[in-house]
Write an enzyme that holds these catalytic residues in place. Sequence first.
Site, PDB file in Angstrom:
ATOM      1  CG  HIS A 131       4.694  -2.289   5.285  1.00 13.33           C
ATOM      2  ND1 HIS A 131       5.192  -0.947   5.897  1.00 13.33           N
ATOM      3  CD2 HIS A 131       3.144  -2.685   5.577  1.00 13.33           C
ATOM      4  CE1 HIS A 131       3.308  -0.870   5.539  1.00 13.33           C
ATOM      5  NE2 HIS A 131       2.650  -1.358   5.157  1.00 13.33           N
TER       6      HIS A 131
ATOM      7  N   GLY B 211      -4.076   3.212   1.470  1.00 13.14           N
ATOM      8  CA  GLY B 211      -4.147   2.680   2.014  1.00 13.14           C
ATOM      9  C   GLY B 211      -3.197   2.185   3.353  1.00 13.14           C
ATOM     10  CD  GLN B 212       3.136   3.246   3.219  1.00 11.75           C
ATOM     11  OE1 GLN B 212       3.272   4.626   1.992  1.00 11.75           O
ATOM     12  NE2 GLN B 212       4.520   2.935   4.037  1.00 11.75           N
TER      13      GLN B 212
ATOM     14  CG  ASN C 161      -1.551  -0.823   1.215  1.00  5.20           C
ATOM     15  OD1 ASN C 161      -1.915  -1.487   0.238  1.00  5.20           O
ATOM     16  ND2 ASN C 161      -1.987  -1.736   2.518  1.00  5.20           N
TER      17      ASN C 161
HETATM   18  P1  AMP Z   1      -0.404  -0.591   5.967  1.00  3.40           P
HETATM   19  O1  AMP Z   1      -2.032  -0.351   6.187  1.00  3.40           O
HETATM   20  O2  AMP Z   1      -0.022  -1.422   4.551  1.00  3.40           O
HETATM   21  O3  AMP Z   1       0.240   0.580   6.174  1.00  3.40           O
HETATM   22  O4  AMP Z   1      -0.295  -1.715   6.746  1.00  3.40           O
HETATM   23  C1  AMP Z   1       0.135  -1.676   8.119  1.00  3.40           C
HETATM   24  C2  AMP Z   1      -0.116  -2.818   8.856  1.00  3.40           C
HETATM   25  O5  AMP Z   1       1.214  -1.922   9.845  1.00  3.40           O
HETATM   26  C3  AMP Z   1      -1.192  -3.142   8.953  1.00  3.40           C
HETATM   27  O6  AMP Z   1      -1.877  -4.104   8.740  1.00  3.40           O
HETATM   28  C4  AMP Z   1      -1.116  -3.336  10.542  1.00  3.40           C
HETATM   29  O7  AMP Z   1      -1.755  -4.553  11.371  1.00  3.40           O
HETATM   30  C5  AMP Z   1       0.186  -3.227  10.412  1.00  3.40           C
HETATM   31  N1  AMP Z   1       1.065  -3.088  12.073  1.00  3.40           N
HETATM   32  C6  AMP Z   1       0.609  -2.222  13.357  1.00  3.40           C
HETATM   33  N2  AMP Z   1       1.081  -2.134  14.136  1.00  3.40           N
HETATM   34  C7  AMP Z   1       2.178  -3.337  13.780  1.00  3.40           C
HETATM   35  C8  AMP Z   1       2.596  -3.509  15.188  1.00  3.40           C
HETATM   36  N3  AMP Z   1       3.271  -3.479  16.199  1.00  3.40           N
HETATM   37  N4  AMP Z   1       3.124  -5.460  15.066  1.00  3.40           N
HETATM   38  C9  AMP Z   1       2.740  -6.045  13.636  1.00  3.40           C
HETATM   39  N5  AMP Z   1       1.911  -4.900  13.140  1.00  3.40           N
HETATM   40  C10 AMP Z   1       1.225  -4.268  12.892  1.00  3.40           C
END
Ligand code: AMP
Length: 112
Positions: A98, A91-92, A85
């Site tokens: 990542h 949707g980031q 994303n």
């Molecule tokens: P995005 O919306 O593509 O930026 O994805 C960020 C992702 O990070 C989401 O799916 C969250 O659930 C995940 N996330 C946020 N904090 C953590 C954390 N401490 N450990 C593992 N995943 C996380």
Amino acid sequence: MSSCLFCKIVAGDIPADKIYEDEDVFAFHDIGKQAPHHFLVIPKIHIASLNETNDAALVGKLTLTASKIAKDLGFADEGYRVVMNCNDHGGQTVYHLHLHCLGGRVLSWPPG
Ligand code: AMP
Ligand code: ZN
């Protein structure tokens, strides 16, 4: 970057459910999983988004690491989705590059 959540995970300052780590990348289970299997693969260096890199080898390694983990976890043959994303419309929410890998169920298309 000291204020970045995923940099803190790489550094071990915030706990994560780690799956894999090497000199370049770190993989861990997503805390808010959207499928029976949902993990993230990130570069160890801080890159804010896909717009901020031209490192083809590193971006490729994120993808191939995801496929290796999906094979190791046993859901690669059934299939899975990898997605990055980027920025607001993508949707980031975490601004450290990542790759999501989701599997273990049929995923709909198009995404919302
Ligand atoms: P995005 O919306 O593509 O930026 O994805 C960020 C992702 O990070 C989401 O799916 C969250 O659930 C995940 N996330 C946020 N904090 C953590 C954390 N401490 N450990 C593992 N995943 C996380
Ligand atoms: Zn970072």
